[in-house]
Design an enzyme around this catalytic site. Structure first.
Site, PDB file in Angstrom:
ATOM      1  N   ARG A 147      -4.384  -4.658  -4.440  1.00  0.00           N
ATOM      2  CA  ARG A 147      -3.037  -4.521  -4.979  1.00  0.00           C
ATOM      3  C   ARG A 147      -2.824  -5.644  -5.986  1.00  0.00           C
ATOM      4  O   ARG A 147      -3.197  -6.789  -5.729  1.00  0.00           O
ATOM      5  CB  ARG A 147      -2.020  -4.643  -3.833  1.00  0.00           C
ATOM      6  CG  ARG A 147      -0.605  -4.359  -4.252  1.00  0.00           C
ATOM      7  CD  ARG A 147       0.373  -4.583  -3.117  1.00  0.00           C
ATOM      8  NE  ARG A 147       0.837  -5.950  -3.079  1.00  0.00           N
ATOM      9  CZ  ARG A 147       1.953  -6.342  -2.452  1.00  0.00           C
ATOM     10  NH1 ARG A 147       2.703  -5.459  -1.810  1.00  0.00           N
ATOM     11  NH2 ARG A 147       2.308  -7.604  -2.451  1.00  0.00           N
ATOM     12  N   TYR A 159       9.101 -10.899  -6.187  1.00  0.00           N
ATOM     13  CA  TYR A 159       8.341 -10.425  -5.035  1.00  0.00           C
ATOM     14  C   TYR A 159       6.840 -10.348  -5.309  1.00  0.00           C
ATOM     15  O   TYR A 159       6.416  -9.858  -6.357  1.00  0.00           O
ATOM     16  CB  TYR A 159       8.833  -9.011  -4.648  1.00  0.00           C
ATOM     17  CG  TYR A 159       7.854  -8.333  -3.743  1.00  0.00           C
ATOM     18  CD1 TYR A 159       7.805  -8.684  -2.401  1.00  0.00           C
ATOM     19  CD2 TYR A 159       6.938  -7.423  -4.240  1.00  0.00           C
ATOM     20  CE1 TYR A 159       6.852  -8.118  -1.577  1.00  0.00           C
ATOM     21  CE2 TYR A 159       5.992  -6.849  -3.417  1.00  0.00           C
ATOM     22  CZ  TYR A 159       5.955  -7.209  -2.089  1.00  0.00           C
ATOM     23  OH  TYR A 159       5.012  -6.670  -1.271  1.00  0.00           O
ATOM     24  N   ASP A 217       3.024  -2.362  -6.008  1.00  0.00           N
ATOM     25  CA  ASP A 217       4.239  -2.173  -5.209  1.00  0.00           C
ATOM     26  C   ASP A 217       5.457  -2.511  -6.068  1.00  0.00           C
ATOM     27  O   ASP A 217       5.605  -3.647  -6.518  1.00  0.00           O
ATOM     28  CB  ASP A 217       4.156  -3.121  -3.995  1.00  0.00           C
ATOM     29  CG  ASP A 217       5.248  -2.873  -2.975  1.00  0.00           C
ATOM     30  OD1 ASP A 217       6.224  -2.158  -3.290  1.00  0.00           O
ATOM     31  OD2 ASP A 217       5.126  -3.415  -1.862  1.00  0.00           O
ATOM     32  N   HIS A 219       8.501  -2.272  -4.951  1.00  0.00           N
ATOM     33  CA  HIS A 219       9.460  -2.848  -3.998  1.00  0.00           C
ATOM     34  C   HIS A 219      10.890  -2.322  -4.170  1.00  0.00           C
ATOM     35  O   HIS A 219      11.851  -3.107  -4.208  1.00  0.00           O
ATOM     36  CB  HIS A 219       9.407  -4.377  -4.057  1.00  0.00           C
ATOM     37  CG  HIS A 219       9.238  -4.999  -2.699  1.00  0.00           C
ATOM     38  ND1 HIS A 219      10.160  -5.841  -2.141  1.00  0.00           N
ATOM     39  CD2 HIS A 219       8.266  -4.866  -1.779  1.00  0.00           C
ATOM     40  CE1 HIS A 219       9.752  -6.210  -0.940  1.00  0.00           C
ATOM     41  NE2 HIS A 219       8.598  -5.637  -0.698  1.00  0.00           N
ATOM     42  N   GLU A 243       3.652   2.145  -5.153  1.00  0.00           N
ATOM     43  CA  GLU A 243       4.393   2.109  -3.886  1.00  0.00           C
ATOM     44  C   GLU A 243       5.878   1.821  -4.096  1.00  0.00           C
ATOM     45  O   GLU A 243       6.242   1.010  -4.953  1.00  0.00           O
ATOM     46  CB  GLU A 243       3.768   0.991  -3.032  1.00  0.00           C
ATOM     47  CG  GLU A 243       4.502   0.728  -1.742  1.00  0.00           C
ATOM     48  CD  GLU A 243       3.924  -0.473  -0.996  1.00  0.00           C
ATOM     49  OE1 GLU A 243       2.833  -0.955  -1.354  1.00  0.00           O
ATOM     50  OE2 GLU A 243       4.591  -0.934  -0.064  1.00  0.00           O
ATOM     51  N   GLU A 269       7.405   1.874   4.137  1.00  0.00           N
ATOM     52  CA  GLU A 269       7.248   0.714   5.038  1.00  0.00           C
ATOM     53  C   GLU A 269       8.546   0.401   5.778  1.00  0.00           C
ATOM     54  O   GLU A 269       8.511  -0.237   6.827  1.00  0.00           O
ATOM     55  CB  GLU A 269       6.741  -0.520   4.283  1.00  0.00           C
ATOM     56  CG  GLU A 269       7.716  -1.071   3.270  1.00  0.00           C
ATOM     57  CD  GLU A 269       7.154  -2.226   2.451  1.00  0.00           C
ATOM     58  OE1 GLU A 269       5.978  -2.155   2.055  1.00  0.00           O
ATOM     59  OE2 GLU A 269       7.897  -3.178   2.207  1.00  0.00           O
ATOM     60  N   ARG A 290       3.495   5.223   4.379  1.00  0.00           N
ATOM     61  CA  ARG A 290       3.352   3.774   4.504  1.00  0.00           C
ATOM     62  C   ARG A 290       3.883   3.215   5.822  1.00  0.00           C
ATOM     63  O   ARG A 290       3.963   1.998   6.006  1.00  0.00           O
ATOM     64  CB  ARG A 290       4.123   3.102   3.355  1.00  0.00           C
ATOM     65  CG  ARG A 290       3.434   3.184   2.033  1.00  0.00           C
ATOM     66  CD  ARG A 290       2.290   2.195   1.925  1.00  0.00           C
ATOM     67  NE  ARG A 290       2.732   0.823   1.774  1.00  0.00           N
ATOM     68  CZ  ARG A 290       2.128  -0.226   2.325  1.00  0.00           C
ATOM     69  NH1 ARG A 290       1.087  -0.066   3.107  1.00  0.00           N
ATOM     70  NH2 ARG A 290       2.577  -1.449   2.099  1.00  0.00           N
ATOM     71  N   GLU A 346      -3.536  -1.402   4.561  1.00  0.00           N
ATOM     72  CA  GLU A 346      -3.181  -2.707   3.980  1.00  0.00           C
ATOM     73  C   GLU A 346      -3.644  -3.794   4.942  1.00  0.00           C
ATOM     74  O   GLU A 346      -3.434  -3.699   6.152  1.00  0.00           O
ATOM     75  CB  GLU A 346      -1.653  -2.782   3.788  1.00  0.00           C
ATOM     76  CG  GLU A 346      -1.196  -4.080   3.136  1.00  0.00           C
ATOM     77  CD  GLU A 346       0.326  -4.105   2.944  1.00  0.00           C
ATOM     78  OE1 GLU A 346       1.045  -3.350   3.626  1.00  0.00           O
ATOM     79  OE2 GLU A 346       0.783  -4.893   2.086  1.00  0.00           O
ATOM     80  N   TRP A 409      15.788  -5.883  -3.284  1.00  0.00           N
ATOM     81  CA  TRP A 409      14.624  -6.766  -3.203  1.00  0.00           C
ATOM     82  C   TRP A 409      13.482  -5.975  -2.647  1.00  0.00           C
ATOM     83  O   TRP A 409      12.442  -5.941  -2.855  1.00  0.00           O
ATOM     84  CB  TRP A 409      14.888  -7.965  -2.276  1.00  0.00           C
ATOM     85  CG  TRP A 409      13.754  -8.947  -2.326  1.00  0.00           C
ATOM     86  CD1 TRP A 409      13.518  -9.893  -3.310  1.00  0.00           C
ATOM     87  CD2 TRP A 409      12.668  -9.079  -1.391  1.00  0.00           C
ATOM     88  NE1 TRP A 409      12.365 -10.585  -3.031  1.00  0.00           N
ATOM     89  CE2 TRP A 409      11.827 -10.105  -1.865  1.00  0.00           C
ATOM     90  CE3 TRP A 409      12.333  -8.422  -0.213  1.00  0.00           C
ATOM     91  CZ2 TRP A 409      10.663 -10.507  -1.191  1.00  0.00           C
ATOM     92  CZ3 TRP A 409      11.188  -8.808   0.460  1.00  0.00           C
ATOM     93  CH2 TRP A 409      10.351  -9.852  -0.024  1.00  0.00           C
TER      94      TRP A 409
HETATM   95  C1  GCO Z   1       4.019  -4.699   1.533  1.00  0.00           C
HETATM   96  C2  GCO Z   1       5.447  -5.076   1.714  1.00  0.00           C
HETATM   97  C3  GCO Z   1       5.695  -6.429   2.290  1.00  0.00           C
HETATM   98  C4  GCO Z   1       7.191  -6.594   2.589  1.00  0.00           C
HETATM   99  C5  GCO Z   1       7.377  -7.348   3.830  1.00  0.00           C
HETATM  100  C6  GCO Z   1       8.825  -7.466   4.217  1.00  0.00           C
HETATM  101  O1  GCO Z   1       3.798  -3.766   0.792  1.00  0.00           O
HETATM  102  O2  GCO Z   1       3.185  -5.310   2.164  1.00  0.00           O
HETATM  103  O3  GCO Z   1       6.215  -4.729   0.622  1.00  0.00           O
HETATM  104  O4  GCO Z   1       5.155  -7.443   1.538  1.00  0.00           O
HETATM  105  O5  GCO Z   1       7.860  -7.210   1.554  1.00  0.00           O
HETATM  106  O6  GCO Z   1       6.661  -6.701   4.825  1.00  0.00           O
HETATM  107  O7  GCO Z   1       8.935  -7.913   5.517  1.00  0.00           O
HETATM  108 MG    MG Z   2       5.420  -2.764   0.124  1.00  0.00          MG
END
Ligand code: GCO
Ligand code: MG
Length: 409
Positions: A147, A159, A217, A219, A243, A269, A290, A346, A409
């Site tokens: 990634r 992030y 990602d 986010h 993602e 996630e 995810r 991951e 975020w």
């Molecule tokens: C990922 C996620 C994490 C989250 C985290 C928040 O793809 O691994 O986005 O990095 O930000 O799990 O608790």
């Molecule tokens: Mg993520």
């Protein structure tokens, strides 16, 4: 196999983890991960106050029945706290069943469908030389899929960028939730990001060649049309997946992204149940699920979700950052090894203190994970070691736009 007692262990070896310990009358111990990053104590209370008192005296072999009892019996279904608490019980019961049978959990789930689990790691950097170094470092650690997250010119901190300089301190690598009384504030500008990111992927592709699976990602930060624009602009660089392009709440948001591009999409996630995936799967708006075992209510419901996804050729891409404890990671590995529609796992390595608290038996070789062949999940928590690290308040960061508006975020 009657459950004799249940205890909740909170430990913070570099970051907070919540772990459930179940013990049967005949002395078998099962472990379950209940960590919800930045909201850990809410799950501790849910477990200690409302779930632990229900467990003693139950038949530890009745995993499905216990899951249904905790899910339907609460009346207040779903949500991250409830589902993480149920997940911990479910994982601990699978661990116990494996130990009782003398088999690793993946054998109970149908046996191995492959030899190992392809895993991806997190490369990042503030500029191209840093990103290239980070990709090279991951390749040298054996990763075969990577990634890539990049800083955006003009933004202070965003992030996914490991801050490795002395001034910044190392933050993201092992602890996206920052310890302290208040969350850290980061900044965001979507137009700058959309302009910059394709240039990064163009350079990374040119440097590392066409074969390396690359992921990214977003986010949850884009509107549907911005997400479509990004997915389309990244098409030439052949991503393995893109993602969380839009916030998770609205599945319809992915329709325009699908209409405009063939970049594979992953999401989920922060999802908790199969219901969050229902429309996305049925309409084939995603390519990868995810969900984490820890946040989807355990092995039992995530296996069902992935079997539903399999009907549509959608694969797994289970969440595995450091906020999933080694117990939750082991559960993901047993599930991933057994299902037919595994996609990728991951895998962000835990630090040495965490590895000392959680004794683990999984292997990592040539870019592939394997949960190992110990009976159960193959992870146990060392109580003495865990006791050295009391809970510390920690929050995930949040974002503001240039005009001060709070953003995703
Ligand atoms: C990922 C996620 C994490 C989250 C985290 C928040 O793809 O691994 O986005 O990095 O930000 O799990 O608790
Ligand atoms: Mg993520």
């Amino acid at each position: 196999m009657i459950i004799a007692k249940a205890d909740v262990v909170v430990t913070s070896p570099g970051r907070n983890f919540v772990t459930l310990r179940l013990e049967t009358e005949d002395g078998l111990v099962g472990w379950g991960d209940a960590t919800v990053n930045g909201r850990e104590l809410a799950v501790v209370s849910y477990l200690r106050d409302h779930v632990v008192p229900l467990l003693a005296g139950r038949d530890a072999g009745r995993i499905e029945d216990t899951w249904q009892f905790l899910y339907r019996g609460a009346y207040w279904r779903r949500g991250p706290i409830t589902m993480a608490a149920i997940a911990a019980v479910d994982m601990a019961l699978w661990d116990i069943k494996g130990k009782a049978a003398g088999m690793p959990v993946y054998q109970l789930l149908g046996g191995a469908s492959r030899n190992g689990l392809l895993a991806y790691g997190h490369a990042s950097g503030r500029d191209l030389p840093e990103i290239f170094d980070s990709v090279r470092e991951h390749l040298s650690q054996g990763y075969r899929a990577i990634r890539v997250q990049a800083a955006v010119p003009g933004l202070r901190s965003i992030y996914g960028i490991a801050a490795n300089t002395a001034e910044d301190g190392v933050r993201y690598d092992h602890e996206p939730a920052q310890r302290g009384a208040l969350p850290a504030e980061e900044d965001w500008d979507t137009r700058s990001y959309l302009r910059h990111l394709p240039t990064v992927f163009e350079a990374v592709r040119a440097e590392f060649g066409p074969g390396l699976p690359l992921l990214h990602d977003a986010h949850h930060r884009l509107t549907p049309i911005q997400a479509a624009k990004l997915a389309k602009s990244l098409e030439p660089y052949d991503l393995f997946w893109l993602e969380d392009v839009t916030p998770a709440e609205n599945p319809e948001a992915l329709r325009p992204v699908r209409q405009h591009s063939v970049t594979p999409l992953a999401i989920g996630e922060v999802f908790n149940t199969v219901w969050d995936y229902q429309q996305l799967v049925r309409e084939q708006l995603i390519d990868y699920v995810r969900g984490a075992v820890t946040h989807m209510g355990g092995i039992t419901p995530l296996k069902k979700t992935l079997e539903y996804a399999a009907q549509y050729q959608i694969k797994s891409g289970m969440h595995g950052p450091t906020d999933i404890s080694p117990v939750g990671m082991a559960a993901a590995m047993h599930l991933g090894l057994s299902i037919h529609n595994f996609g990728i796992q991951e895998y962000m390595k835990h630090d040495a203190r965490t590895d000392a608290v959680f004794r683990q038996s999984f292997t990592w070789e040539n870019g592939y994970l394997h949960p190992g062949d110990e009976p159960g999940l193959g992870v146990s928590l060392e109580l003495d070691e865990a006791g050295k690290y009391p809970y510390q308040q920690a929050y995930l960061p949040y974002n503001r736009l240039a005009d001060g508006t709070v953003h995703d975020w």
